[in-house]
Design a protein around this motif. Sequence first.
Motif, PDB file in Angstrom:
ATOM      1  N   GLU A 111       0.475  -0.934  -0.016  1.00 52.18           N
ATOM      2  CA  GLU A 111       0.128  -0.015   0.208  1.00 52.18           C
ATOM      3  C   GLU A 111       0.991   0.976   0.352  1.00 52.18           C
ATOM      4  OE1 GLU A 111      -3.218  -0.441   3.281  1.00 52.18           O
ATOM      5  OE2 GLU A 111      -4.180  -1.416   2.452  1.00 52.18           O
ATOM      6  N   GLY A 112       2.060   1.033   0.778  1.00 49.11           N
ATOM      7  CA  GLY A 112       2.832   1.986   0.871  1.00 49.11           C
ATOM      8  C   GLY A 112       3.352   2.531  -1.093  1.00 49.11           C
ATOM      9  N   GLN A 113       3.971   1.282  -1.063  1.00 47.80           N
ATOM     10  CA  GLN A 113       5.158   2.563  -2.573  1.00 47.80           C
ATOM     11  C   GLN A 113       3.792   2.683  -3.804  1.00 47.80           C
ATOM     12  OE1 GLN A 113       5.654  -1.857  -3.036  1.00 47.80           O
ATOM     13  NE2 GLN A 113       8.036  -1.307  -3.201  1.00 47.80           N
ATOM     14  N   ALA A 114       2.429   2.037  -3.377  1.00 46.58           N
ATOM     15  CA  ALA A 114       1.504   2.269  -3.596  1.00 46.58           C
ATOM     16  C   ALA A 114       1.191   4.207  -3.926  1.00 46.58           C
ATOM     17  CB  ALA A 114       0.326   1.574  -4.357  1.00 46.58           C
ATOM     18  N   PHE A 115       1.011   4.752  -2.612  1.00 44.08           N
ATOM     19  CA  PHE A 115      -0.093   5.951  -2.352  1.00 44.08           C
ATOM     20  C   PHE A 115       1.941   7.130  -2.667  1.00 44.08           C
ATOM     21  CE2 PHE A 115       0.305   8.785   1.232  1.00 44.08           C
ATOM     22  CZ  PHE A 115      -0.435   9.481   0.889  1.00 44.08           C
ATOM     23  N   TYR A 116       2.623   6.215  -2.378  1.00 45.96           N
ATOM     24  CA  TYR A 116       4.078   6.946  -2.562  1.00 45.96           C
ATOM     25  C   TYR A 116       3.921   7.270  -4.300  1.00 45.96           C
ATOM     26  CZ  TYR A 116       9.502   7.967  -1.798  1.00 45.96           C
ATOM     27  OH  TYR A 116      10.475   8.669  -2.429  1.00 45.96           O
ATOM     28  N   ALA A 117       4.199   5.865  -5.075  1.00 43.12           N
ATOM     29  CA  ALA A 117       3.823   6.772  -6.840  1.00 43.12           C
ATOM     30  C   ALA A 117       3.289   7.359  -7.031  1.00 43.12           C
ATOM     31  CB  ALA A 117       4.218   5.113  -7.043  1.00 43.12           C
ATOM     32  N   ASP A 118       1.689   7.445  -6.352  1.00 43.46           N
ATOM     33  CA  ASP A 118       0.961   7.792  -7.126  1.00 43.46           C
ATOM     34  C   ASP A 118       0.885   9.664  -6.651  1.00 43.46           C
ATOM     35  OD1 ASP A 118      -2.077   8.511  -7.832  1.00 43.46           O
ATOM     36  OD2 ASP A 118      -2.476   9.101  -5.706  1.00 43.46           O
ATOM     37  N   VAL A 119       1.366   9.871  -5.097  1.00 41.88           N
ATOM     38  CA  VAL A 119       1.326  10.884  -4.829  1.00 41.88           C
ATOM     39  C   VAL A 119       2.627  11.919  -5.476  1.00 41.88           C
ATOM     40  CG1 VAL A 119       1.810  12.232  -2.949  1.00 41.88           C
ATOM     41  CG2 VAL A 119       0.730  10.744  -2.128  1.00 41.88           C
ATOM     42  N   LYS A 120       3.769  11.439  -5.376  1.00 41.26           N
ATOM     43  CA  LYS A 120       4.947  12.147  -6.236  1.00 41.26           C
ATOM     44  C   LYS A 120       4.891  12.092  -8.220  1.00 41.26           C
ATOM     45  CE  LYS A 120       8.035  11.318  -2.230  1.00 41.26           C
ATOM     46  NZ  LYS A 120       9.035  12.126  -2.345  1.00 41.26           N
ATOM     47  N   SER A 121       3.870  11.369  -8.529  1.00 46.73           N
ATOM     48  CA  SER A 121       3.724  11.694 -10.141  1.00 46.73           C
ATOM     49  C   SER A 121       2.475  12.191 -10.131  1.00 46.73           C
ATOM     50  CB  SER A 121       2.810  10.161 -10.658  1.00 46.73           C
ATOM     51  OG  SER A 121       1.267  10.090 -10.236  1.00 46.73           O
ATOM     52  N   ARG A 122       1.728  12.711  -9.174  1.00 50.56           N
ATOM     53  CA  ARG A 122       1.134  14.160  -9.236  1.00 50.56           C
ATOM     54  C   ARG A 122       1.858  15.725  -9.449  1.00 50.56           C
ATOM     55  NH1 ARG A 122      -4.106  13.406  -7.739  1.00 50.56           N
ATOM     56  NH2 ARG A 122      -4.462  10.522  -7.147  1.00 50.56           N
ATOM     57  N   LEU A 123       3.343  15.538  -8.735  1.00 56.26           N
ATOM     58  CA  LEU A 123       4.006  16.691  -7.933  1.00 56.26           C
ATOM     59  C   LEU A 123       4.383  17.861  -9.515  1.00 56.26           C
ATOM     60  CD1 LEU A 123       6.035  15.615  -5.490  1.00 56.26           C
ATOM     61  CD2 LEU A 123       4.550  16.696  -5.771  1.00 56.26           C
ATOM     62  N   ALA A 124       5.264  17.005 -10.490  1.00 55.97           N
ATOM     63  CA  ALA A 124       5.666  17.784 -11.923  1.00 55.97           C
ATOM     64  C   ALA A 124       4.718  18.375 -13.110  1.00 55.97           C
ATOM     65  CB  ALA A 124       5.775  16.207 -13.099  1.00 55.97           C
ATOM     66  N   THR A 125       3.239  18.309 -12.450  1.00 58.77           N
ATOM     67  CA  THR A 125       1.947  19.069 -12.874  1.00 58.77           C
ATOM     68  C   THR A 125       2.046  20.573 -12.549  1.00 58.77           C
ATOM     69  OG1 THR A 125       0.293  17.172 -12.802  1.00 58.77           O
ATOM     70  CG2 THR A 125      -0.333  19.492 -13.063  1.00 58.77           C
ATOM     71  N   TYR A 126       2.771  20.586 -11.242  1.00 59.62           N
ATOM     72  CA  TYR A 126       3.354  21.713 -10.228  1.00 59.62           C
ATOM     73  C   TYR A 126       4.518  21.911 -10.588  1.00 59.62           C
ATOM     74  CZ  TYR A 126      -1.825  20.334  -8.535  1.00 59.62           C
ATOM     75  OH  TYR A 126      -2.875  19.724  -8.887  1.00 59.62           O
TER      76      TYR A 126
END
Length: 457
Positions: free
Chosen positions: A245-260
Amino acid sequence: MSKPHKQIHLAAHFPGVNNTTVWSDPEAGSHIEFSSFVHFARTAERAKFDFLFLAEGLRLREQDGEIYDLDVVGRPDTFTVLAALAAVTEHLGLTGTINSTFNEPYEVARQFASLDHLSGGRSAWNVVTSWDAFTGENFRRGGFLPQDERYSRAKEFLATAGELFDSWHGDEILADQATGTFLRDAKAGAFVHTGRHFDIHGRFNVPRSPQGRPVIFQAGDSDEGREFAASSADAIFSRHATLKEGQAFYADVKSRLATYGRRPDQLLILPAATFVLGDTDAEAEELAKEVRRQQVSGATAIKHLEFVWNRDLSSYDPDGPLPDIDPDPGEHHIARGRAQVRMYRDPLAIARTWRELATANNWSIRDLVIETGNRQNFVGSPATVAKTIDDFVQADAADGFILVPHITPGGLDAFADNVVPLLQEKGVFRTEYEGPTLRDHLGLAHPDDVRSERVAS
């Protein structure tokens, strides 16, 4: 070429409003007396932790209309405690949860800027929204906002507070900080904000603090919360503490950063984690079972089941089977002021799943509550726990952990004395603080440097 080992971030959560503290243990202390906070903070600082974290409870919890007597009564005001701790610590970051629904940007910005000055740049703000009308009854603006409105207000609240922090900036800082006298008249502190939720203008009366702004934490797990964190936060307080679960959450949130326009290292993922230590793994496992049974008495088990059933279950035997009646899916009226209620959005489905588990394992009500709700994240000898924490961080399931002991205030001592040295020997945790501010501890740039980097790019 192998990638370098990530450095682990560790923090300590003083567990204020909770039902995980083992009050029956003779070592359990007050959650009100300042000596408890001092002991906890000094242990965290001795272990070179990044920060201490305080949660927030804006109203006493109730169960079926009565004060819930199996939980912490309350806690002192967050800012008061953190300001006092600033005087008895030198390096430890000071993080407080402050609500954006029932406060005003000017007031909160002023309090955090003041704390940052008093602590020499160690303040952090966990930005949260309120979710229930029950809490709102304590405030002038009773009631609650729908989820999309809560995040809309929170985003503007944080942006407005940022404008206030930044109103003292660069060449406009023309005051003698030591004496508080102005060297010449200027626009220092001037701000104007007109928006959907706030329409304010004036002058912010706290000069630029050592960190520029407090470090910003966010704790929401919804899609809106993840997006809010990716756009505005420095760290996210997560509840995903298993590896997968931690890896999935980590990847999801980190992937959103480039948008900003942000890099992955500009947002830290820090799940909450509990732990039980023993001389051996087997001893720790037995102790963990004992701790879980101490945390969940029969009365607590029944109260917890009422969160889902939304019914008075006081006539049921906690050592007997689950109720044969279904949950009441209507408006929740049994448990008020408890975050757990939000997690059970489909009580009928939860009840079906729990009945299947109880039948398959021959679990009583108390057994079920223990096994589904209070399993420790890290259990084992110091060597096992140190290795597991390091494995999680190196596998990108987290950047570190916010540790929640089951005994306050001394429950952190064994971790500091026995696990931290092993992490230091591995070279994945500091032996000395890198600088004076919390941003230094977390490896986060000063806001002015981030702004200059964006302008240059």
